[in-house]
Design a protein around this motif. Structure first.
Motif, PDB file in Angstrom:
ATOM      1  N   LEU A 128       0.837  -1.201   0.000  1.00  0.00           N
ATOM      2  CA  LEU A 128       0.000   0.000   0.000  1.00  0.00           C
ATOM      3  C   LEU A 128       0.874   1.253   0.000  1.00  0.00           C
ATOM      4  CD1 LEU A 128      -2.747   1.417   0.211  1.00  0.00           C
ATOM      5  CD2 LEU A 128      -2.589   1.159   2.703  1.00  0.00           C
ATOM      6  N   GLY A 129       1.945   1.206   0.771  1.00  0.00           N
ATOM      7  CA  GLY A 129       2.866   2.332   0.803  1.00  0.00           C
ATOM      8  C   GLY A 129       3.493   2.608  -0.553  1.00  0.00           C
ATOM      9  N   GLN A 130       3.750   1.554  -1.330  1.00  0.00           N
ATOM     10  CA  GLN A 130       4.338   1.740  -2.658  1.00  0.00           C
ATOM     11  C   GLN A 130       3.345   2.359  -3.640  1.00  0.00           C
ATOM     12  OE1 GLN A 130       7.628   1.514  -2.755  1.00  0.00           O
ATOM     13  NE2 GLN A 130       7.170   1.004  -0.611  1.00  0.00           N
ATOM     14  N   VAL A 131       2.052   2.178  -3.383  1.00  0.00           N
ATOM     15  CA  VAL A 131       1.036   2.861  -4.192  1.00  0.00           C
ATOM     16  C   VAL A 131       1.131   4.367  -3.942  1.00  0.00           C
ATOM     17  CG1 VAL A 131      -1.432   3.153  -4.607  1.00  0.00           C
ATOM     18  CG2 VAL A 131      -0.496   0.858  -4.226  1.00  0.00           C
ATOM     19  N   PHE A 132       1.265   4.743  -2.654  1.00  0.00           N
ATOM     20  CA  PHE A 132       1.452   6.156  -2.312  1.00  0.00           C
ATOM     21  C   PHE A 132       2.741   6.686  -2.932  1.00  0.00           C
ATOM     22  CE2 PHE A 132      -1.597   5.256   1.074  1.00  0.00           C
ATOM     23  CZ  PHE A 132      -2.296   6.450   1.161  1.00  0.00           C
ATOM     24  N   TYR A 133       3.801   5.901  -2.823  1.00  0.00           N
ATOM     25  CA  TYR A 133       5.103   6.300  -3.362  1.00  0.00           C
ATOM     26  C   TYR A 133       5.020   6.551  -4.862  1.00  0.00           C
ATOM     27  CZ  TYR A 133      10.054   5.760  -4.665  1.00  0.00           C
ATOM     28  OH  TYR A 133      11.307   5.935  -5.199  1.00  0.00           O
ATOM     29  N   SER A 134       4.384   5.634  -5.563  1.00  0.00           N
ATOM     30  CA  SER A 134       4.275   5.742  -7.014  1.00  0.00           C
ATOM     31  C   SER A 134       3.472   6.970  -7.417  1.00  0.00           C
ATOM     32  CB  SER A 134       3.623   4.473  -7.580  1.00  0.00           C
ATOM     33  OG  SER A 134       4.330   3.324  -7.172  1.00  0.00           O
ATOM     34  N   ALA A 135       2.347   7.173  -6.737  1.00  0.00           N
ATOM     35  CA  ALA A 135       1.525   8.341  -7.036  1.00  0.00           C
ATOM     36  C   ALA A 135       2.290   9.630  -6.731  1.00  0.00           C
ATOM     37  CB  ALA A 135       0.232   8.293  -6.222  1.00  0.00           C
ATOM     38  N   GLY A 136       3.029   9.639  -5.621  1.00  0.00           N
ATOM     39  CA  GLY A 136       3.808  10.812  -5.262  1.00  0.00           C
ATOM     40  C   GLY A 136       4.927  11.097  -6.250  1.00  0.00           C
ATOM     41  N   ALA A 137       5.585  10.039  -6.740  1.00  0.00           N
ATOM     42  CA  ALA A 137       6.674  10.212  -7.700  1.00  0.00           C
ATOM     43  C   ALA A 137       6.167  10.782  -9.020  1.00  0.00           C
ATOM     44  CB  ALA A 137       7.386   8.880  -7.940  1.00  0.00           C
ATOM     45  N   VAL A 138       5.032  10.265  -9.492  1.00  0.00           N
ATOM     46  CA  VAL A 138       4.453  10.758 -10.746  1.00  0.00           C
ATOM     47  C   VAL A 138       3.979  12.202 -10.574  1.00  0.00           C
ATOM     48  CG1 VAL A 138       2.555  10.469 -12.391  1.00  0.00           C
ATOM     49  CG2 VAL A 138       3.804   8.458 -11.558  1.00  0.00           C
ATOM     50  N   TYR A 139       3.317  12.479  -9.451  1.00  0.00           N
ATOM     51  CA  TYR A 139       2.803  13.827  -9.198  1.00  0.00           C
ATOM     52  C   TYR A 139       3.941  14.825  -8.998  1.00  0.00           C
ATOM     53  CZ  TYR A 139       0.244  17.650  -6.981  1.00  0.00           C
ATOM     54  OH  TYR A 139      -0.276  18.882  -6.659  1.00  0.00           O
ATOM     55  N   SER A 140       5.024  14.395  -8.354  1.00  0.00           N
ATOM     56  CA  SER A 140       6.130  15.301  -8.074  1.00  0.00           C
ATOM     57  C   SER A 140       6.804  15.779  -9.350  1.00  0.00           C
ATOM     58  CB  SER A 140       7.163  14.620  -7.164  1.00  0.00           C
ATOM     59  OG  SER A 140       7.757  13.514  -7.820  1.00  0.00           O
ATOM     60  N   ARG A 141       6.723  14.984 -10.406  1.00  0.00           N
ATOM     61  CA  ARG A 141       7.278  15.423 -11.692  1.00  0.00           C
ATOM     62  C   ARG A 141       6.548  16.672 -12.187  1.00  0.00           C
ATOM     63  NH1 ARG A 141      11.676  15.713 -14.913  1.00  0.00           N
ATOM     64  NH2 ARG A 141      11.140  15.602 -17.114  1.00  0.00           N
ATOM     65  N   ARG A 142       5.221  16.696 -12.009  1.00  0.00           N
ATOM     66  CA  ARG A 142       4.445  17.879 -12.380  1.00  0.00           C
ATOM     67  C   ARG A 142       4.781  19.058 -11.482  1.00  0.00           C
ATOM     68  NH1 ARG A 142      -1.724  15.535 -13.294  1.00  0.00           N
ATOM     69  NH2 ARG A 142      -1.208  13.929 -14.856  1.00  0.00           N
ATOM     70  N   VAL A 143       4.983  18.760 -10.193  1.00  0.00           N
ATOM     71  CA  VAL A 143       5.307  19.826  -9.246  1.00  0.00           C
ATOM     72  C   VAL A 143       6.643  20.472  -9.606  1.00  0.00           C
ATOM     73  CG1 VAL A 143       5.843  20.332  -6.827  1.00  0.00           C
ATOM     74  CG2 VAL A 143       3.979  18.757  -7.386  1.00  0.00           C
ATOM     75  N   VAL A 144       7.639  19.637  -9.933  1.00  0.00           N
ATOM     76  CA  VAL A 144       8.955  20.152 -10.309  1.00  0.00           C
ATOM     77  C   VAL A 144       8.853  21.042 -11.542  1.00  0.00           C
ATOM     78  CG1 VAL A 144      11.220  19.495 -11.219  1.00  0.00           C
ATOM     79  CG2 VAL A 144      10.272  18.294  -9.247  1.00  0.00           C
ATOM     80  N   GLN A 145       8.033  20.623 -12.503  1.00  0.00           N
ATOM     81  CA  GLN A 145       7.862  21.415 -13.724  1.00  0.00           C
ATOM     82  C   GLN A 145       7.151  22.735 -13.446  1.00  0.00           C
ATOM     83  OE1 GLN A 145       5.800  18.623 -16.258  1.00  0.00           O
ATOM     84  NE2 GLN A 145       7.697  17.683 -16.996  1.00  0.00           N
ATOM     85  N   ARG A 146       6.190  22.712 -12.509  1.00  0.00           N
ATOM     86  CA  ARG A 146       5.461  23.934 -12.184  1.00  0.00           C
ATOM     87  C   ARG A 146       6.336  24.919 -11.420  1.00  0.00           C
ATOM     88  NH1 ARG A 146      -0.433  24.611  -9.150  1.00  0.00           N
ATOM     89  NH2 ARG A 146      -0.366  26.887  -9.059  1.00  0.00           N
ATOM     90  N   PHE A 147       7.190  24.394 -10.524  1.00  0.00           N
ATOM     91  CA  PHE A 147       8.073  25.241  -9.718  1.00  0.00           C
ATOM     92  C   PHE A 147       9.498  25.149 -10.248  1.00  0.00           C
ATOM     93  CE2 PHE A 147       4.483  24.204  -7.038  1.00  0.00           C
ATOM     94  CZ  PHE A 147       4.197  25.392  -6.376  1.00  0.00           C
TER      95      PHE A 147
END
Length: 309
Positions: A155-174
């Motif tokens: 379950l934690g790896q599901v959170f990790y995966s979602a966070g990793a994919v989402y963080s790519r967008r965050v890095v691009q925005r900031f």
């Protein structure tokens, strides 16, 4: 620079599963330990960046920091710390190695990115390699709590995966914000959420928290695991993609095996060696497209230099 940072990150993260286990076995409450680790690490990094005028505290007001912290820190480590009360660090590492495959699937479904056969084959190969690597030393007692522990890590790896994919967008925005500051902000939020969870679920005994092994584990995880490892991870996401940095999850069991053999004279079987080779093959296959692109760019740059000369 990318390769050097990647190797450092693999070395650091390869030791964190054992460090977490040592702290928990010393009696430190899992949620409290995880929360204290990330809140302190994030706060130190954020203060450092603010003093150097490379970040502002106003960064914490953006909801993206909260969401990234919920994925990359809170969801991952709440489950991992809890599970390592009942699982060995080796089994936790094996289960954590499913993250790159989950990231690829999430990118396909959520980010609408096409899943290449080479990436899928590489993830599957790496997963098989991890299992082969630790199979000779695994002793599992099947019980309800053991199964729940395994499910928690997954379950934690599901959170990790979602966070990793989402963080790519965050890095691009900031893009104008340092990855170090972004990492610090998400760790502060994740650590804060872990401490809130601890407040409602755990009894804190200072004797256990201040035990020598618990203190050493906490200091190592703050300085090496969080401040160093996670900052490099965030930097690699900004420079490459969410999948490449996450392949450290294939390297960590290999590092654990080598440290055990060198420092503690633990036996190394033929099956473990085969597993290690399989892991390396999986990493290469996962990043086959990136390697081809890198080789092409290198050749192109070489031609341009020769033309200039």
């Amino acid at each position: 620079m990318i390769l050097i940072n990647y190797l450092i990150m693999c070395l650091v993260f390869g030791t964190t599963f054992l460090a977490i286990k040592i702290g928990i076995d010393a009696g430190a409450p899992p949620f409290f330990s995880a929360g204290l680790r990330f809140l302190l690490a994030g706060s130190i990094l954020m203060l450092y960046m603010v003093v150097r005028r490379k970040a502002r505290f106003s960064l914490l007001l953006h909801k993206e920091m909260l969401l990234t912290g919920a994925g990359l820190t809170f969801g991952v480590f709440a489950t991992l710390y809890w599970a390592e009360q009942y699982l060995s660090s080796g089994i936790a590492a094996i289960l954590s190695a499913t993250a790159p495959l989950m990231i690829l699937l999430l990118q396909t479904v959520i980010a609408r990115q096409r899943l290449s056969l080479s990436s899928l084959a590489g993830c599957l190969t790496g997963t098989v390699g991890v299992v082969l690597l630790l199979l000779p030393g695994l002793t599992v007692t099947y019980s309800r709590i053991w199964v729940l522990g395994c499910a928690a890590v997954l379950l934690g790896q599901v959170f990790y995966s979602a966070g990793a994919v989402y963080s790519r967008r965050v890095v691009q925005r900031f893009q104008d914000t340092s990855p170090i500051a972004l990492n610090a902000a998400q760790m502060m939020y994740g650590g804060g959420m872990l401490l809130v969870l601890s407040l409602f679920t755990e009894e804190i005994h200072m004797g256990a928290v201040l035990a020598p092994n618990a203190i050493l584990s906490l200091l190592y995880l703050i300085i090496a695991g969080s401040m160093t490892g996670h900052t490099i991870f965030y930097w690699l996401i900004a420079k490459t993609n969410p999948v490449f940095p996450s392949t450290w999850l294939y390297i960590s069991p290999l590092i654990a095996l080598c440290l055990g053999a060198v420092l503690y004279d633990e036996p190394v079987s033929v099956l473990s060696v085969v597993g290690g080779i399989t892991i390396i093959i999986g990493i290469v296959v996962v990043n086959l497209n990136n390697l081809r692109s890198f080789v092409f760019k290198s050749k192109h740059a070489g031609k341009e230099i020769r033309k200039t000369i």
